[in-house]
Structure formats: structure tokens, C-alpha cells
Motif scaffolding. Structure first.
Motif, PDB file in Angstrom:
ATOM      1  N   HIS A 575       0.860  -1.186   0.000  1.00 15.73           N
ATOM      2  CA  HIS A 575       0.000   0.000   0.000  1.00 15.73           C
ATOM      3  C   HIS A 575       0.899   1.240   0.000  1.00 15.73           C
ATOM      4  N   LYS A 577       0.891   3.848   1.725  1.00 14.19           N
ATOM      5  CA  LYS A 577       1.311   4.308   3.057  1.00 14.19           C
ATOM      6  C   LYS A 577       2.399   3.426   3.660  1.00 14.19           C
ATOM      7  N   SER A 629      -1.744  12.077   4.543  1.00 14.63           N
ATOM      8  CA  SER A 629      -3.119  12.134   4.035  1.00 14.63           C
ATOM      9  C   SER A 629      -3.447  13.530   3.518  1.00 14.63           C
ATOM     10  N   THR A 639      -8.091  10.493  -1.074  1.00 14.25           N
ATOM     11  CA  THR A 639      -7.516   9.894   0.121  1.00 14.25           C
ATOM     12  C   THR A 639      -6.387   8.965  -0.316  1.00 14.25           C
ATOM     13  N   MET A 640      -5.562   8.536   0.631  1.00 12.54           N
ATOM     14  CA  MET A 640      -4.474   7.626   0.282  1.00 12.54           C
ATOM     15  C   MET A 640      -5.023   6.287  -0.208  1.00 12.54           C
ATOM     16  N   ASP A 641      -6.137   5.843   0.369  1.00  8.95           N
ATOM     17  CA  ASP A 641      -6.749   4.598  -0.102  1.00  8.95           C
ATOM     18  C   ASP A 641      -7.242   4.746  -1.537  1.00  8.95           C
ATOM     19  N   GLN A 642      -7.863   5.893  -1.837  1.00 11.01           N
ATOM     20  CA  GLN A 642      -8.358   6.117  -3.204  1.00 11.01           C
ATOM     21  C   GLN A 642      -7.188   6.191  -4.191  1.00 11.01           C
ATOM     22  N   ASN A 644      -4.314   4.777  -3.819  1.00 11.76           N
ATOM     23  CA  ASN A 644      -3.767   3.424  -3.924  1.00 11.76           C
ATOM     24  C   ASN A 644      -4.630   2.556  -4.832  1.00 11.76           C
ATOM     25  N   ASP A 645      -5.945   2.708  -4.747  1.00 11.04           N
ATOM     26  CA  ASP A 645      -6.839   1.945  -5.624  1.00 11.04           C
ATOM     27  C   ASP A 645      -6.582   2.299  -7.090  1.00 11.04           C
TER      28      ASP A 645
END
Length: 899
Positions: A575, A577, A629, A639-642, A644-645
Motif C-alpha cells: 500500500h 502508506k 493524508s 484519500t491515500m486509499d483512493q 492506492n486503488d
């Protein structure tokens, strides 16, 4: 025999003679265990073997003159299990009315346990009463009292008690191993490191089962950066007691072993030293939240945990949370005012995070707090030299070494300065370079223009001009490079390191890698680190430097298509992060290499999907302290998740484009040179190890299962080539090449195909496949030379120059490439270039120095350097007076003009 008996039972000096005189009748009266041994003896055996619960029970059976020592033993056993309160209670139940002087062994143990839970004031009170009330207090009490006084900032008083312990040893009044180790600790605290080392040796020889001696000796070695001897000492303790928590923690500190710390905490869930070490390990792996949990647990048990408070303070200062830093410092000042070790630990943290200027400030503060804190001078010196302040840095290292010559890091760095004094110093417009005379003669003509090209290209591209001149140090010896970079001789696979204003490199003469790519990579670090005041995370800085390799030259960079498919298939991509942990947590070179590659892919994704401007904007975000973030949200509105996706979706598309099958039995290519060197295809050597018939059958069955199995086609092609079945080999090798033309492993399909056509004497096809090879493989000197020679013969001078340069990038120390370049210079009538090449050739080991001198003289003559031509040819004629060509060149030089 009597002395041995007294030592075994750890009797105090005041009871020594009485105990020895009446040992036999007392032993006869002692209560015995069911083994027939005294409880004290049996308890000690259990304690040494790590059976702490059983030891606690047995120790409490001791009575008579052994009772107090039995209580001490039980307290130690409880403490080793983490039952600190019981370790205190069992002693306090015996001591009446705080009469500590009457119970010297019990009181000393009580003070040590109190100190371990942050009650240093109470511990000092206990020991002060004990020492004032005893004519000859135990050696351990003196040393523990001196140690505590140092801890709370009463250094002058501490020295008196530590000296008393040492003097008692000098007077021949210290016998037991357990007391000798305390004298060793006293010598250590007094700065007499040589004496401490000898005394630890004496203590472990007197009692090889003295676990405390082994571990304290290891701690001394570790403080002096002597990791190998430290590990040996810790292992010596673990060989005796595999459940000895201090030794488990010591091993973990040396090798970074998380499992040892897990085991330590399973044995003693309240071990503060294990929690501290675990927290540090997690911080290094960028697992901050988990680390904080361990630090908080440590402080709940011991609010005076200096190491924990210094780490937390450093993290606060690092993130510019000044109020939080001051709160931690005030907490330390309450029990240890202006503690130099606290300030030194903060300096060390800043230095390890590349904030060298801040590290220098804290190191200066540590020295100001205690001018005899020798580690502070090492910290100051090492960080100054990373800022390029070499003179002041060296001066501080010398102060440290004069007073603490056992510090391996200090002595190593000073030895490197001895090496640097023998080096030449060269300067260009923006760079200052230290290098050996050999490198100055051979490498500098090619390094200088590359450095200035990197400056001109990258400063304009990023709109930033770093503070210079940039200091470059090129080391012939790998250990010198490692020591100059990190202070220790082992640096793993790294071949270049940038500190912001200083870059250290391994000489290409030592390295099997593309040295020009490395220089470009490291200068890119100069840009990004200085743009962000050295606050850029490693993954992003490395990712940009690797990305700029391919931007610098299309055949540079890393094309790890197979590794990417494998990682995506096995769900090993990190990921966003967690990218830094890919570096700090790498278990081997393959893991580390992939951390570089994934970081590059993220940068490639940013530039491809969002544009270079967004990358530049993202870099600027790291010049300001904030949460990641926030940075991703401000730059990408994600966001970091977005983010990363999105990156993973891009990776999926990339994997589909690669469209090869990676078999689970194949292992990743092993790379050299920090990712800049040859990637050896370990799967391809199967043809050397196994029966060809069975290997062919196996690979054909793999191809039947999946026609996109790149490695199966490549390995089958290699086997068929070795069997001289060239037509079938070509089919599989061409299939493999078409499948993955960017493959950079060695051997590659293109390389084997070129060898087939060479065997078939098909020169045109051989050269065509060598050209294809060099489009992706940058480390093949021989192929570059073949193509350069062919281009020169065909008077294709542009291609000749290109391939000559490619060969020099791989190995500028071979005479063949310079002979070829000299021929090229003559062919295009570039007399200045010819002079350069012949001068380099003369510095290399050549078979005919007379010929070389004459060639150089001719080049000088054509370049208008008449005096140099005359001198060079006279040297040739001294060796060979009758050499006709040299005579002709001499006549021309006397005429003042070439033919």
C-alpha cells in the motif's frame, strides 16, 4: 576451595571470613531440597537455566544465613517474569522500619527494582541509607548508587562511589565474579573503557554462567558499534539460558529480530527494555502506531525510561511539535536535568532521518550539557561531515577518539579521512570531487561532463538550484565507502548514497554496474532532498531518482516486468502508506530491489496519469511538516486509499500489457549494484545443472500448459543452443523476446540469439540482435564494443560514438575502449579528444608503453601542443632509441608543426 565456596554463594565482604570458617557446619544445618542440594544452590541453578517460577519457590525455602540471599534470588526470579510488585513485596516484608543498612543485599536489590519502575528518588534514598550505615557496603551497592547519581545528574558525587568500588578491586578485596562485573560497570561509567573490557572478560572467566556479565559486556560492545562482539556476548548468555530476557533484547538490537522480542515479552510481559527495542524496530519499519503502543506501555511501567522519552521527544521535534518536545524534555529534566544522553539520542534520531543540521544542534547541546559525553562528539562530527563540513567534523571525531578509542564508528571514520588525504581533489563549476589518483586520471574526463550535464538538465527541469558546491567522494575500497557513508564497514548492496550536499560513491573500478546511471540517480537525490530540506520519505526520493534514470537515458532504469507480474499475482504490492517499510523491512536484495521498482512505478503512475507538474507539486508538499493524508488530498484530491486503488488499477493494466506467465517455481533475478548492475537470471542456469533431455521435456510441458511462459521459452532456447539445435533455439528465443522485449536479465533472449548468429557467421543478424540487446540491457561491455567497432569500420561515426560511450559507462578501465575511442577521434579529426584518450591509455596498464608514448606525442602534435609532444616522444625514445616512428615525430615536433 573455600574461596570458590564463598564466591558461589555471593557472600558479602563483611561476612566473608565468618562464612569461610564455619562453612561446613552451616551447610550441614541447611534445609535441603529434594535433590539433596541447598535451596540457595538449587534456586540459583534454576534461575540460571531460566526456570524462574520454580526458582522463586525454591529460593524462598532458604533459611539461616542463606535466608537473605534466598529472598534476593526470589526477588530476581519474580522480576525476570515481570512480576515487579512481588519482587518488591518479598523484600519489604523482611526489612523492618526501613532499616536498609542492616540488610545490604536486600536493600540493593530493592533499589534496583525500584529504579526499573521509575522510582529513582526512592532507590537513591535506600542506597544512601545503606552506604552511610555500612562500613564497607557491598560493591554492588556502591556501583548501583554511583550509577543512579549519574542518572539524576549528580555526576561528581557519582564518581566518588564508583571510584570506591574500583579502588576496592585494586586493593585485592573483590573476588566474586558478580562483584567483578560491577567493578567493570563502574569503570565503564567512569569512561575507562579498556579497564571495563578487561574486567568483563575476567568476570566471565571466573564464572562462565554469569549472565549479567555476558549481557553488560555485549551492551558495552554495542555502545561502541562493535556489533559482532556484542552479538557473541549476547549469544554466550543465551547458550546458557535461552530465556534470559536482556540477552534476547540484545540480540534483537543487533540483528533486528522481531521474534526475539516477541519471545522476550512472552517471558516477561513487563520488560521495559524489550518494549523500547520493539518500538524502535517498528519505527524503523515505518509502523509508527504500533511503535507508539509499545512506548506508551514502557512509560506506564517506568515513567523514567530515558530511551523511550528520548525517542518520543525526537519524534515530536522531527514533526515540529515543539510543545510536545518540551513536555518530554521537562519530564526528563524532573529526574535527570540536562541529560546529555537524552540530547544525544535526539541528535542520533535526526541524523538517521537525514536532518543533519538539526542533529548538529542537538549534538552541540549534548556536549554543552556534559563536555565529557564523548558520544556527543562522534554524533557532532559524523553529522557535520554529512553536511560537507569536513574540517570541523574531523576535529570533533578526533576529540571523541582521543577519549574513547573503542568507539568503532569513530575510529572507522577517522581512518577514512586518512584515505581521503591520499586522494586528489578536482573541481568543476558546481562540484567538488575527492577521488583516488587512478580515478582522477581515468574517470574524471568522463565524470566531469556527466556531472555538469546532470546539473544543467535536472535543475532546469525541477526549477531548483541546490546549494553547492556539491561534494562527491568516490572510494576505491568498498569498506571505505561504507564507513564514510554510515560509519560501519557493512552497507549491503548500496553503491551510492546522497546526504543532500554530499554524495558518496563506489569507484567504477570496483563496481560491476553502470556508473553513469548511479551518478545521475544520486544527483537527483540532491535535488529532491534539498527541495524538501531532507524531509522527503525514502520511497518517494528513490522512486523519483529511478524514474529520472530512464529520463536521462532510454536504456537506463529498471524494467522488472517479470517481478511486477509475480508481485501482482501473489498480491505482494505494498500500500502507498507502507512503501517506506519496503526498504526498512526488506529481507533480501530481491525485496530491496522491488521496493525501488514499486516506488518508481508510483512515480511513473503520477507522471502518466496526472502529469509532471503534479509530481513537482507533490515534492513541494514535503517541504512542510504535515500528515501524508493531507498531502495526497491537496495534490490529487484523493484519500491515500483512493490513490492506492487508482495505482493498483493502473498496475493491473500494466500487467495485462506485459501479458506473460510467471511460474511459481521460477525465482526472481538476482540483481547487483543497488539495482544498477547486471540482473542474473538464476533460472537460466538450470541448463548447466540438470540433464538436458529431462529439462527440455519439463519446459515443453510448461509451454503446453501456458504458451506465455517466458522463462520456459528462454530456458528451452538456451538448452537447444547448447545442443547446437539452432533453428529450434531461435524459435523459442524469438518467441521469448517478442513476449518480453524489455527483459533486462542476463542472459537474455537477444544475447543468446546474437551468439547463435555469430556461430552461423551471419554478421548482419548478429549485429541486429546486439542492437536489440543494448536497447534494454545496459551492462554488456563486449556487445557495445562489437557494435562500436562495426560502426567505426562502416564510418557510421554517430553510432560509433554512441556505442563507445555505452562501453565506457560499463567499464572505463579497459584499454580496449580507449584505443577504439582514440581511433574514432583520429577518424573524425578531433585532436583534443585523441589527446584525452591517449593520456588515459598511458595511465592504464598497456603492453607497449613506447607505442603509447608515440601515439600520444602524435596526438599532442596534431593538437598544437608542441612541447608536450616533444616530451612524450623523448620518453619513448629513451626506451627505444631506434624506433623510427618516434624519431619522425620528434623531428616534426622540432619543426614545430605536424605533417
Amino acid at each position: 576451595m573455600k574461596l570458590h565456596l564463598c564466591n558461589k554463594y555471593h557472600l558479602t565482604l563483611s561476612s566473608l571470613l565468618l562464612s569461610c570458617l564455619f562453612a561446613a557446619p552451616l551447610l550441614a544445618q541447611q534445609q535441603q531440597t529434594n535433590t539433596g542440594e541447598s535451596p540457595l544452590f538449587r534456586g540459583e541453578q534454576l534461575l540460571i537455566n531460566g526456570s524462574y517460577a520454580a526458582a522463586a519457590d525454591i529460593f524462598q525455602m532458604a533459611d539461616g544465613l542463606d535466608r537473605n540471599e534466598g529472598i534476593v534470588g526470589a526477588s530476581k526470579a519474580f522480576f525476570m517474569m515481570g512480576n515487579t510488585q512481588e519482587a518488591i513485596n518479598i523484600i519489604e516484608q523482611v526489612i523492618e522500619d526501613d532499616d536498609y543498612a542492616s540488610y545490604p543485599l536486600l536493600s540493593t536489590q530493592l533499589a534496583e527494582v525500584k529504579r526499573s519502575i521509575g522510582q529513582s528518588a526512592e532507590a537513591i534514598e535506600i542506597l544512601s541509607v545503606l552506604i552511610e550505615g555500612q562500613f564497607e557496603p557491598p560493591v554492588r551497592a556502591l556501583v548501583q548508587y554511583g550509577s543512579l547519581l549519574r542518572f539524576v545528574g549528580r555526576k561528581a558525587e557519582a564518581g566518588e562511589y564508583l571510584d570506591r568500588a574500583v579502588q576496592r578491586y585494586n586493593n585485592g578485596l573483590v573476588f566474586a565474579s558478580e562483584d567483578v562485573v560491577m567493578v567493570a560497570l563502574a569503570s565503564w561509567l567512569l569512561g575507562n573503557f579498556h579497564d571495563a573490557n578487561s574486567l568483563f572478560d575476567e568476570a566471565t572467566r571466573a564464572n562462565p554462567n554469569n549472565l549479567e556479565a555476558h549481557v553488560l559486556w555485549g551492551d558495552l560492545f554495542l555502545e561502541k558499534y562493535n556489533a559482532s562482539d556484542a552479538e557473541r556476548s549476547y549469544q554466550d548468555a543465551l547458550d546458557i539460558n535461552s530465556r534470559y530476557v536482556p540477552a534476547l533484547v540484545g540480540i534483537a538490537r543487533v540483528v533486528g529480530d522481531e521474534r526475539s522480542l516477541q519471545r522476550a515479552l512472552a517471558i516477561n510481559p513487563n520488560s521495559v527494555i524489550a518494549m523500547e527495542a520493539y518500538g524502535q524496530l517498528l519505527l524503523m519499519a515505518s509502523r509508527q502506531d504500533e511503535a507508539l503502543e509499545y512506548f506508551e506501555r514502557a512509560l506506564n511501567i517506568n515513567p523514567e525510561s530515558l530511551k523511550t522519552l528520548s525517542i518520543l521527544a525526537a519524534q515530536a521535534a522531527f514533526n515540529q511539535r515543539e510543545d510536545e518536545y518540551e513536555a518530554f524534555k521537562s519530564q526528563v529534566d524532573e529526574f535527570s536535568p540536562n541529560n546529555p544522553q537524552f540530547l544525544g539520542d535526539v541528535a542520533d534520531t535526526f541524523g538517521n532521518n537525514y536532518l543533519f543540521a538539526e542533529a548538529v544542534e542537538f549534538a552541540r547541546a549534548a556536549i554543552e550539557s556534559d563536555s565529557e559525553y564523548w558520544q556527543g562528539y562522534t554524533l557532532l562530527g559524523s553529522n557535520l561531515i554529512r553536511l560537507g563540513e569536513e574540517e570541523e567534523g574531523k576535529a570533533n571525531l578526533e576529540i571523541s577518539f582521543e577519549n574513547d578509542p573503542f568507539n568503532v564508528l569513530t575510529s572507522n571514520m577517522l581512518k577514512v579521512f586518512d584515505t581521503l588525504e591520499t586522494y586528489a581533489t578536482l573541481e568543476s563549476e558546481n562540484f567538488k570531487v575527492h577521488m583516488s589518483q587512478n580515478d582522477a586520471d581515468i574517470l574524471w574526463p568522463y565524470l566531469e561532463p556527466l556531472l555538469e550535464e546532470s546539473w544543467d538538465t535536472l535543475t532546469v527541469k525541477y526549477g531548483f538550484e541546490p546549494e553547492g558546491p556539491i561534494l562527491i567522494e568516490v572510494f576505491e575500497n568498498t569498506e571505505d565507502f561504507a564507513v564514510r557513508s554510515v560509519g560501519l564497514p557493512d552497507i549491503g548492496p548500496l553503491v551510492g548514497i546522497c546526504f543532500g550536499k554530499v554524495v558518496t560513491l563506489i569507484s567504477p573500478d570496483t563496481l560491476s554496474a553502470n556508473w553513469q546511471e548511479i551518478v545521475w540517480h544520486e544527483f537527483m537525490h540532491v535535488i529532491t532532498l534539498q527541495m524538501t530540506n531532507n524531509r522527503m520519505p525514502r520511497w518517494l526520493s528513490e522512486g523519483i531518482s529511478v524514474w529520472e534514470e530512464r529520463e536521462g537515458r532510454p536504456y537506463w532504469g529498471r524494467s522488472q516486468g517479470l517481478d511486477l507480474v509475480r508481485a501482482a499475482t501473489e498480491d505482494k504490492l505494498l500500500h502507498i502508506k507502507d512503501l517506506n517499510s519496503g526498504f526498512s523491512g526488506a529481507r533480501n536484495n530481491a525485496d530491496l530491489g522491488f521496493a525501488y521498482f514499486q516506488s518508481y512505478l508510483v512515480v511513473d503512475y503520477i507522471t502518466e496519469e496526472y502529469g509532471f507538474e503534479k509530481l513537482a507539486e507533490f515534492i513541494d508538499q514535503y517541504a512542510v511538516v504535515k500528515e501524508d493524508s493531507e498531502r495526497f488530498n491537496e495534490v490529487f484530491q484523493l484519500t491515500m486509499d483512493q490513490f492506492n486503488d487508482g495505482f493498483l488499477g493502473w498496475i493491473d493494466r500494466r500487467v495485462e500489457e506485459i501479458n506473460v506467465f510467471v511460474h511459481t517455481e521460477d525465482v526472481p533475478d538476482e540483481g547487483e549494484g543497488h539495482g544498477h548492475g547486471i540482473r542474473e537470471n538464476s533460472s537460466a542456469i538450470l541448463a548447466e545443472l540438470y540433464n538436458n533431455a529431462s529439462l527440455k521435456q519439463h519446459m515443453r510441458s510448461r509451454i503446453e500448459e501456458n504458451a506465455r511462459d517466458f522463462q520456459a521459452h528462454l530456458q528451452l532456447g538456451i538448452v537447444l543452443f547448447k545442443e547446437e539445435d539452432f533453428e529450434q533455439a531461435k524459435f523459442h528465443l524469438i518467441t521469448a523476446n517478442d513476449m518480453l522485449p524489455s527483459y533486462t536479465g542476463y542472459p537474455s533472449p537477444a544475447l543468446v540469439l546474437s551468439q547463435i548468429y555469430d556461430r552461423e557467421e551471419n554478421r548482419a543478424e548478429q549485429l541486429r540482435w546486439l542492437e536489440i540487446l543494448l536497447e534494454n540491457l545496459q551492462h554488456d561491455y563486449d556487445s557495445a564494443m562489437i557494435l562500436a567497432d562495426a560502426a567505426l569500420a562502416g564510418q557510421n561515426f554517430d553510432r560509433a560514438a554512441y556505442y563507445i560511450d555505452r562501453a565506457i559507462q560499463v567499464d572505463p578501465y579497459r584499454s580496449g575502449v580507449h584505443e577504439l575511442k582514440a581511433r574514432y577521434a583520429t577518424a573524425i579529426d578531433d585532436s583534443a579528444l585523441a589527446v584525452t584518450e591517449y593520456e588515459v591509455l598511458l595511465k592504464l596498464e598497456i603492453s607497449d608503453p613506447v607505442e603509447a608514448r608515440t601515439d600520444l606525442a602524435e596526438a599532442y602534435l596534431k593538437n598544437g601542443q608542441i612541447d608536450e609532444a616533444k616530451q612524450s616522444v623523448l620518453y619513448a625514445l629513451e626506451e627505444a632509441p631506434s624506433y623510427r616512428r618516434a624519431q619522425e615525430v620528434l623531428l616534426q615536433s622540432l619543426d614545430g608543426a605536424p605533417n
